[in-house]
Write a protein that holds these residues in place. Structure first.
Motif, short mmCIF file in Angstrom:
data_model
loop_
_atom_site.label_atom_id
_atom_site.label_comp_id
_atom_site.label_asym_id
_atom_site.label_seq_id
_atom_site.Cartn_x
_atom_site.Cartn_y
_atom_site.Cartn_z
N ILE A 1 0.86 -1.19 0.00
CA ILE A 1 0.00 0.00 0.00
C ILE A 1 0.89 1.23 0.00
O ILE A 1 1.82 1.33 0.80
N THR A 2 0.60 2.16 -0.90
CA THR A 2 1.44 3.35 -1.03
C THR A 2 0.70 4.66 -0.80
O THR A 2 1.30 5.73 -0.86
N GLY A 3 -0.59 4.60 -0.58
CA GLY A 3 -1.33 5.83 -0.37
C GLY A 3 -2.81 5.55 -0.18
O GLY A 3 -3.25 4.40 -0.17
N LEU A 4 -3.56 6.63 -0.06
CA LEU A 4 -5.01 6.55 0.10
C LEU A 4 -5.64 7.42 -0.98
O LEU A 4 -5.33 8.61 -1.06
N ASP A 5 -6.48 6.84 -1.81
CA ASP A 5 -7.08 7.58 -2.91
C ASP A 5 -8.28 8.40 -2.45
O ASP A 5 -8.40 9.56 -2.79
N HIS A 6 -9.17 7.79 -1.68
CA HIS A 6 -10.36 8.50 -1.20
C HIS A 6 -10.99 7.73 -0.04
O HIS A 6 -10.66 6.59 0.20
N VAL A 7 -11.90 8.41 0.63
CA VAL A 7 -12.73 7.79 1.66
C VAL A 7 -14.17 7.95 1.20
O VAL A 7 -14.56 9.02 0.72
N GLN A 8 -14.96 6.89 1.32
CA GLN A 8 -16.37 6.98 0.96
C GLN A 8 -17.22 6.91 2.21
O GLN A 8 -17.00 6.08 3.09
N THR B 1 -13.24 17.45 -2.79
CA THR B 1 -11.81 17.41 -2.56
C THR B 1 -11.34 18.69 -1.88
O THR B 1 -11.98 19.73 -2.00
N VAL C 1 -7.09 15.50 0.14
CA VAL C 1 -8.22 14.70 0.62
C VAL C 1 -9.33 14.64 -0.41
O VAL C 1 -9.73 15.67 -0.96
N THR C 2 -9.83 13.45 -0.67
CA THR C 2 -10.99 13.26 -1.54
C THR C 2 -12.03 12.44 -0.78
O THR C 2 -11.71 11.37 -0.26
N PRO D 1 -13.66 9.36 8.98
CA PRO D 1 -12.38 9.89 8.51
C PRO D 1 -11.87 10.92 9.51
O PRO D 1 -12.66 11.60 10.17
#
Length: 119
Positions: free
Chosen positions: A2-9, A48, A52-53, A70
């Motif tokens: 894992i290299t990052g976080l794209d978004h939180v839903q 966004t 943060v998205t 989040p």
């Protein structure tokens, strides 16, 4: 790896888009991002701010996330707390629970828990 976080839903009720735009856009100062057409047909909104998205997706049997949440880092925690309180949102401070971290919790208009931490 894992290299990052794209978004939180977060789940939201159907037909809530205008209220989401007021809270996440006007109150929190996030920018709405257009959803791809195939996903826009499902409802909800994407927002966004900085790195943060947030994806706010319609769930037919919606129940708010009251524990899972989040944790968003903000540049002026006190100003955001005042803005939320002025708009009628409860702010619950949690200073001291985590050494060295200033933070508070609130809920979006549909009861989803949100945490905000000082940068």
């Amino acid at each position: 790896m894992i290299t990052g976080l794209d978004h939180v839903q977060l789940a939201v009720p159907a037909g809530s888009e205008e209220i989401l735009r007021i809270f996440y856009g006007d109150v929190l100062g996030m920018t709405e991002v257009p959803k791809p057409a195939v996903l826009a047909a499902r409802g909800g909104c994407w927002f966004t701010s900085g790195a943060v998205t947030l994806h706010l997706g319609v769930e037919q049997d919606f129940r708010p996330a009251r524990k899972a949440h989040p944790a968003l880092v903000v540049t002026d925690l006190d100003a955001l707390a005042r803005r939320l309180a002025a708009r009628g949102h409860d702010v619950t401070w949690a200073d001291g629970e985590i050494p060295g971290v200033r933070r508070f919790h609130t809920a979006d208009p549909f009861g989803n828990r949100l945490e905000f931490q000082a940068a």
